[in-house]
Write a protein that holds these residues in place. Structure first.
Motif, PDB file in Angstrom:
ATOM      1  N   ALA A  48      65.721-134.757 -34.053  1.00  0.00           N
ATOM      2  CA  ALA A  48      66.311-135.022 -35.505  1.00  0.00           C
ATOM      3  C   ALA A  48      66.590-136.256 -35.647  1.00  0.00           C
ATOM      4  CB  ALA A  48      67.495-133.892 -35.106  1.00  0.00           C
ATOM      5  N   SER A  49      67.325-137.139 -34.917  1.00  0.00           N
ATOM      6  CA  SER A  49      67.809-138.289 -34.937  1.00  0.00           C
ATOM      7  C   SER A  49      67.250-139.747 -34.623  1.00  0.00           C
ATOM      8  CB  SER A  49      69.446-138.737 -35.160  1.00  0.00           C
ATOM      9  OG  SER A  49      69.689-136.939 -35.837  1.00  0.00           O
ATOM     10  N   GLY A  50      66.004-139.559 -33.781  1.00  0.00           N
ATOM     11  CA  GLY A  50      66.149-140.917 -32.522  1.00  0.00           C
ATOM     12  C   GLY A  50      67.083-140.688 -31.593  1.00  0.00           C
ATOM     13  N   SER A  51      66.160-141.504 -30.433  1.00  0.00           N
ATOM     14  CA  SER A  51      67.167-141.757 -29.025  1.00  0.00           C
ATOM     15  C   SER A  51      68.149-142.204 -29.371  1.00  0.00           C
ATOM     16  CB  SER A  51      65.811-142.674 -28.145  1.00  0.00           C
ATOM     17  OG  SER A  51      65.440-143.439 -28.303  1.00  0.00           O
ATOM     18  N   ALA A  52      68.576-143.125 -30.659  1.00  0.00           N
ATOM     19  CA  ALA A  52      69.875-144.066 -30.669  1.00  0.00           C
ATOM     20  C   ALA A  52      70.900-143.245 -30.714  1.00  0.00           C
ATOM     21  CB  ALA A  52      69.784-144.386 -32.460  1.00  0.00           C
ATOM     22  N   VAL A  54      71.888-140.078 -29.324  1.00  0.00           N
ATOM     23  CA  VAL A  54      71.834-140.259 -27.616  1.00  0.00           C
ATOM     24  C   VAL A  54      73.361-139.758 -26.868  1.00  0.00           C
ATOM     25  CG1 VAL A  54      70.798-139.400 -25.513  1.00  0.00           C
ATOM     26  CG2 VAL A  54      69.584-138.926 -27.085  1.00  0.00           C
ATOM     27  N   PRO A  55      73.162-141.160 -26.590  1.00  0.00           N
ATOM     28  CA  PRO A  55      74.664-141.539 -26.171  1.00  0.00           C
ATOM     29  C   PRO A  55      75.694-140.799 -26.689  1.00  0.00           C
ATOM     30  CG  PRO A  55      72.949-143.613 -26.268  1.00  0.00           C
ATOM     31  CD  PRO A  55      72.721-142.835 -27.227  1.00  0.00           C
ATOM     32  N   THR A  56      76.294-141.327 -28.229  1.00  0.00           N
ATOM     33  CA  THR A  56      76.959-140.516 -29.158  1.00  0.00           C
ATOM     34  C   THR A  56      76.868-139.452 -28.481  1.00  0.00           C
ATOM     35  OG1 THR A  56      76.482-142.444 -30.638  1.00  0.00           O
ATOM     36  CG2 THR A  56      77.731-140.451 -31.470  1.00  0.00           C
ATOM     37  N   THR A  57      75.746-138.249 -28.788  1.00  0.00           N
ATOM     38  CA  THR A  57      75.501-137.199 -28.738  1.00  0.00           C
ATOM     39  C   THR A  57      76.872-136.586 -27.021  1.00  0.00           C
ATOM     40  OG1 THR A  57      74.029-136.532 -29.857  1.00  0.00           O
ATOM     41  CG2 THR A  57      74.618-134.631 -28.699  1.00  0.00           C
ATOM     42  N   ALA A  58      75.679-137.201 -26.036  1.00  0.00           N
ATOM     43  CA  ALA A  58      76.639-136.794 -24.760  1.00  0.00           C
ATOM     44  C   ALA A  58      78.178-137.190 -24.600  1.00  0.00           C
ATOM     45  CB  ALA A  58      75.373-137.856 -23.898  1.00  0.00           C
ATOM     46  N   ARG A  59      78.719-138.368 -24.824  1.00  0.00           N
ATOM     47  CA  ARG A  59      79.989-138.919 -25.215  1.00  0.00           C
ATOM     48  C   ARG A  59      80.867-137.812 -26.071  1.00  0.00           C
ATOM     49  NH1 ARG A  59      80.066-143.880 -27.729  1.00  0.00           N
ATOM     50  NH2 ARG A  59      80.012-142.521 -30.126  1.00  0.00           N
ATOM     51  N   ALA A  60      80.501-137.128 -27.316  1.00  0.00           N
ATOM     52  CA  ALA A  60      81.300-136.209 -27.833  1.00  0.00           C
ATOM     53  C   ALA A  60      81.228-134.932 -26.810  1.00  0.00           C
ATOM     54  CB  ALA A  60      80.525-136.030 -28.850  1.00  0.00           C
ATOM     55  N   LEU A  61      79.977-134.959 -26.084  1.00  0.00           N
ATOM     56  CA  LEU A  61      79.655-132.902 -25.826  1.00  0.00           C
ATOM     57  C   LEU A  61      80.726-133.720 -24.672  1.00  0.00           C
ATOM     58  CD1 LEU A  61      76.176-132.862 -25.800  1.00  0.00           C
ATOM     59  CD2 LEU A  61      77.576-131.269 -26.359  1.00  0.00           C
ATOM     60  N   TRP A 104      88.170-145.446 -36.136  1.00  0.00           N
ATOM     61  CA  TRP A 104      89.595-146.369 -35.165  1.00  0.00           C
ATOM     62  C   TRP A 104      88.721-145.400 -33.930  1.00  0.00           C
ATOM     63  CZ3 TRP A 104      93.556-148.945 -36.422  1.00  0.00           C
ATOM     64  CH2 TRP A 104      94.284-148.197 -37.842  1.00  0.00           C
ATOM     65  N   TRP A 105      88.952-146.186 -32.824  1.00  0.00           N
ATOM     66  CA  TRP A 105      88.722-146.625 -31.953  1.00  0.00           C
ATOM     67  C   TRP A 105      88.911-145.209 -31.064  1.00  0.00           C
ATOM     68  CZ3 TRP A 105      91.239-144.603 -27.213  1.00  0.00           C
ATOM     69  CH2 TRP A 105      92.682-144.707 -27.478  1.00  0.00           C
ATOM     70  N   TRP A 106      89.478-143.770 -30.874  1.00  0.00           N
ATOM     71  CA  TRP A 106      89.583-142.665 -30.606  1.00  0.00           C
ATOM     72  C   TRP A 106      88.771-142.007 -31.400  1.00  0.00           C
ATOM     73  CZ3 TRP A 106      91.811-139.842 -34.436  1.00  0.00           C
ATOM     74  CH2 TRP A 106      92.376-140.662 -35.420  1.00  0.00           C
ATOM     75  N   GLU A 107      88.401-142.072 -32.266  1.00  0.00           N
ATOM     76  CA  GLU A 107      86.812-142.358 -32.748  1.00  0.00           C
ATOM     77  C   GLU A 107      85.923-141.177 -32.345  1.00  0.00           C
ATOM     78  OE1 GLU A 107      84.847-139.245 -34.297  1.00  0.00           O
ATOM     79  OE2 GLU A 107      85.406-139.154 -35.905  1.00  0.00           O
ATOM     80  N   PHE A 108      85.824-140.600 -31.226  1.00  0.00           N
ATOM     81  CA  PHE A 108      84.599-140.181 -30.410  1.00  0.00           C
ATOM     82  C   PHE A 108      83.250-139.960 -30.744  1.00  0.00           C
ATOM     83  CE2 PHE A 108      87.555-136.791 -29.130  1.00  0.00           C
ATOM     84  CZ  PHE A 108      86.636-135.722 -29.766  1.00  0.00           C
ATOM     85  N   THR A 109      83.332-139.236 -31.933  1.00  0.00           N
ATOM     86  CA  THR A 109      82.160-138.768 -32.257  1.00  0.00           C
ATOM     87  C   THR A 109      81.290-139.690 -33.038  1.00  0.00           C
ATOM     88  OG1 THR A 109      83.343-137.385 -34.429  1.00  0.00           O
ATOM     89  CG2 THR A 109      83.269-135.946 -31.968  1.00  0.00           C
ATOM     90  N   ALA A 110      81.904-140.728 -33.760  1.00  0.00           N
ATOM     91  CA  ALA A 110      81.600-141.383 -34.547  1.00  0.00           C
ATOM     92  C   ALA A 110      80.453-143.088 -33.966  1.00  0.00           C
ATOM     93  CB  ALA A 110      82.347-141.623 -35.740  1.00  0.00           C
ATOM     94  N   ASP A 114      78.187-148.372 -28.046  1.00  0.00           N
ATOM     95  CA  ASP A 114      79.360-149.704 -27.541  1.00  0.00           C
ATOM     96  C   ASP A 114      80.633-149.595 -27.174  1.00  0.00           C
ATOM     97  OD1 ASP A 114      76.536-150.924 -27.660  1.00  0.00           O
ATOM     98  OD2 ASP A 114      77.340-151.639 -29.812  1.00  0.00           O
ATOM     99  N   PRO A 115      81.274-149.005 -27.983  1.00  0.00           N
ATOM    100  CA  PRO A 115      82.670-149.159 -27.544  1.00  0.00           C
ATOM    101  C   PRO A 115      82.809-148.273 -26.129  1.00  0.00           C
ATOM    102  CG  PRO A 115      82.155-148.669 -29.564  1.00  0.00           C
ATOM    103  CD  PRO A 115      81.469-148.960 -29.208  1.00  0.00           C
ATOM    104  N   MET A 116      83.435-149.480 -25.155  1.00  0.00           N
ATOM    105  CA  MET A 116      84.184-148.292 -24.177  1.00  0.00           C
ATOM    106  C   MET A 116      85.422-147.429 -24.649  1.00  0.00           C
ATOM    107  SD  MET A 116      81.871-149.449 -22.204  1.00  0.00           S
ATOM    108  CE  MET A 116      82.555-148.924 -20.701  1.00  0.00           C
ATOM    109  N   ALA A 117      86.225-148.259 -25.207  1.00  0.00           N
ATOM    110  CA  ALA A 117      87.284-147.323 -25.491  1.00  0.00           C
ATOM    111  C   ALA A 117      86.798-145.735 -25.470  1.00  0.00           C
ATOM    112  CB  ALA A 117      88.367-147.897 -26.441  1.00  0.00           C
ATOM    113  N   SER A 118      86.104-145.602 -26.840  1.00  0.00           N
ATOM    114  CA  SER A 118      86.075-144.430 -26.909  1.00  0.00           C
ATOM    115  C   SER A 118      85.040-143.305 -25.286  1.00  0.00           C
ATOM    116  CB  SER A 118      84.963-143.948 -27.635  1.00  0.00           C
ATOM    117  OG  SER A 118      85.329-144.736 -29.009  1.00  0.00           O
TER     118      SER A 118
END
Length: 159
Positions: A48-52, A54-61, A104-110, A114-118
């Protein structure tokens, strides 16, 4: 949350006494459901949104799964959805820094990939959730017994 919801049952008290065979099946089922659901979700996100995304989705999951496991252990498996829903409300209302125009750094879905803290937060939530899942009432009692036994042996050998 859905993989953790399969751990609830009307016969939970009887299942607690079932032993290692049931526990192995729970671990297998939980793992397969998480991996299968994550594959579908990541695939749909990439389509739906492209491969960009995927990392955000994986981190959120992995973060949501860890939260569901932790919430399930603390509140009971029927209520494993409460923790993730509470965190979702917190992320919606307080995850955006309006003064800086960023998340914020702790918003892991947005954040992007890049941000390693998330990433650290998400992996930490997963590890905490898996540890909470691993700490069954039997294991907690065994750890307490072993600690008390070690304390007793330690006192006896020091004399």
């Amino acid at each position: 949350m859905l993989p953790a919801l399969v751990l609830t049952s009307q016969l939970a008290a009887l299942e607690d006494a079932a032993g290692h065979a049931l526990r192995r099946m729970e671990v297998r089922g939980l793992t397969l459901l998480f991996l299968g659901g994550s594959t579908l979700m990541i695939g749909a996100s990439a389509f739906a949104s492209g491969s960009a995304t995927v990392p955000t989705t994986a981190r959120a999951l992995i973060a949501w799964f860890g939260l569901a496991l932790l919430s399930g252990r603390l509140l009971g498996w029927r209520f494993c959805w409460v923790g993730p829903c509470l965190v979702l409300c917190i992320l919606i209302y307080w995850g955006y820094d309006s003064s800086g125009g960023t998340y914020w750094w702790w918003e892991f879905t947005a954040h992007g990939p890049d941000p390693m803290a998330s990433w650290r937060l998400s992996v930490g939530l997963l590890v905490t959730g898996v540890a909470a899942f691993w700490l069954t009432p039997w294991r907690i009692a065994t750890l307490r017994h072993n600690r008390l036994f070690a304390d007793a042996v330690g006192v006896a050998t020091r004399r």
